[in-house]
Write a protein that holds these residues in place. Structure first.
Motif, PDB file in Angstrom:
ATOM      1  N   ALA A  35       0.825  -1.207   0.000  1.00  0.00           N
ATOM      2  CA  ALA A  35       0.000   0.000   0.000  1.00  0.00           C
ATOM      3  C   ALA A  35       0.856   1.252   0.000  1.00  0.00           C
ATOM      4  N   ARG A  40      -3.351  -1.023  -4.655  1.00  0.00           N
ATOM      5  CA  ARG A  40      -4.641  -1.208  -3.994  1.00  0.00           C
ATOM      6  C   ARG A  40      -4.648  -2.645  -3.486  1.00  0.00           C
ATOM      7  N   LEU A  56      -6.504  -3.039   7.305  1.00  0.00           N
ATOM      8  CA  LEU A  56      -7.056  -2.062   6.365  1.00  0.00           C
ATOM      9  C   LEU A  56      -7.006  -0.660   6.950  1.00  0.00           C
ATOM     10  N   ARG A  57      -7.284  -0.534   8.245  1.00  0.00           N
ATOM     11  CA  ARG A  57      -7.223   0.784   8.883  1.00  0.00           C
ATOM     12  C   ARG A  57      -5.811   1.355   8.761  1.00  0.00           C
ATOM     13  N   GLU A  60      -5.145   2.550   5.208  1.00  0.00           N
ATOM     14  CA  GLU A  60      -5.785   3.837   4.940  1.00  0.00           C
ATOM     15  C   GLU A  60      -5.085   4.971   5.675  1.00  0.00           C
ATOM     16  N   GLY A  64      -3.244   4.778   1.695  1.00  0.00           N
ATOM     17  CA  GLY A  64      -3.535   3.756   0.702  1.00  0.00           C
ATOM     18  C   GLY A  64      -4.999   3.387   0.670  1.00  0.00           C
ATOM     19  N   SER A  65      -5.326   2.423  -0.171  1.00  0.00           N
ATOM     20  CA  SER A  65      -6.706   1.964  -0.291  1.00  0.00           C
ATOM     21  C   SER A  65      -6.731   0.457  -0.462  1.00  0.00           C
ATOM     22  N   GLY A  66      -7.863  -0.135  -0.145  1.00  0.00           N
ATOM     23  CA  GLY A  66      -7.986  -1.575  -0.280  1.00  0.00           C
ATOM     24  C   GLY A  66      -9.319  -2.068   0.220  1.00  0.00           C
ATOM     25  N   MET A  67      -9.350  -3.341   0.616  1.00  0.00           N
ATOM     26  CA  MET A  67     -10.564  -3.973   1.104  1.00  0.00           C
ATOM     27  C   MET A  67     -10.168  -5.197   1.911  1.00  0.00           C
ATOM     28  N   LEU A  90     -11.886  -3.874  -6.730  1.00  0.00           N
ATOM     29  CA  LEU A  90     -10.595  -3.217  -6.949  1.00  0.00           C
ATOM     30  C   LEU A  90     -10.091  -3.301  -8.381  1.00  0.00           C
TER      31      LEU A  90
END
Length: 258
Positions: A35, A40, A56-57, A60, A64-67, A90
């Motif tokens: 990230a 992503r 994920l937190r 971010e 960055g970004s993701g799932m 994504l």
């Protein structure tokens, strides 16, 4: 998370990465590093949803970004659903880190068929299932970068973790074979064989055995997840574009290959 001289915030810009077992330990370190360098990131987990959400937190928080996405990698239907969800949210998966794994430290007297099957199902068959699910897209696009997490146990005898050692040796052989099969399709596949790394997977190993191993290590300490992640990202990046089918050992010198 610390960085080093190879850190490049644009190295994986616009790439989509899937990291199995990404909720903690080595997997989390890989997610954060990817990230930071622009990817992503899909954080796959089996049961630790809270840990995955924390990963994920942190992604971010780094900008960055993701799932997060749940899956038991040893179950084909769950792998198919996982990859479909990542692709829908994504985009096409271009970078794959097969990190999901399980470990049991036990003597041959304790090893039974159930434990043997569990090691192979998660560590080896899981690596196969996830790889095979992303394979068609990578072949179609003529691009893919895969890193499989093996272990030093896959290179040396392990009388107290026989099934684990066999499963990780299988990961090395799998890596070599598919790397050869797909090299002309611009898909590179490599493996990493860590030694002792400071993660929860060592919780079943008694402290006396750990201390003996550390004492026998030329660099007398355990490695860190971040040190593994640095090599993972190198193998995924174009800096290693002439490298495929290799197994890189991170063991503090405990295993030195020719």
């Amino acid at each position: 998370m610390t960085t080093d001289a190879t850190f490049n915030p644009r190295r994986f810009q616009n790439r989509v990465a899937l990291v199995t077992g990404g909720s903690r330990g080595i997997g989390r370190a890989c997610c954060l590093r990817l990230a930071q360098e622009g990817a992503r990131v899909a954080v796959s987990y089996r049961s630790g949803k809270a840990d995955a959400a924390e990963t994920l937190r942190q992604i971010e928080a780094l900008g960055g970004s993701g799932m997060i996405v749940q899956s038991d990698v040893s179950v084909e239907a769950e792998v198919d659903r996982m990859v479909s969800e990542v692709e829908a949210q994504l985009g096409d998966i271009e970078l794959l880190v097969n990190n999901s794994g399980t470990f049991i430290y036990q003597s041959h007297e304790e090893l039974d068929l159930a434990a043997w099957q569990q090691m192979l199902d998660v560590n080896l068959t899981g690596t196969f299932l996830v790889t095979w699910r992303v394979k068609p897209g990578m072949l179609k696009r003529q691009f893919g970068r895969i890193v499989n997490l093996s272990s030093l146990s896959g290179l040396q005898p392990r009388p107290k973790s026989i099934a684990y050692a066999v499963s990780k040796a299988g990961v090395i052989s799998f890596t070599q074979s598919i790397a050869t099969a797909w090299a002309r399709d611009n898909i590179r596949v490599n493996a990493i064989a860590p030694g002792l790394i400071e993660t929860e997977i060592l919780s079943t190993v008694n402290q006396e055995d750990l201390e003996k191993i550390i004492e026998a290590t030329p660099i007398p300490r355990m490695g860190t997840p971040e040190e593994v992640a640095a090599i993972v990202t190198f193998l995924l990046a174009e800096e290693s574009n002439f490298t495929t089918g290799q197994t890189m050992v991170l063991s503090g010198g405990r295993c030195m290959l020719p």
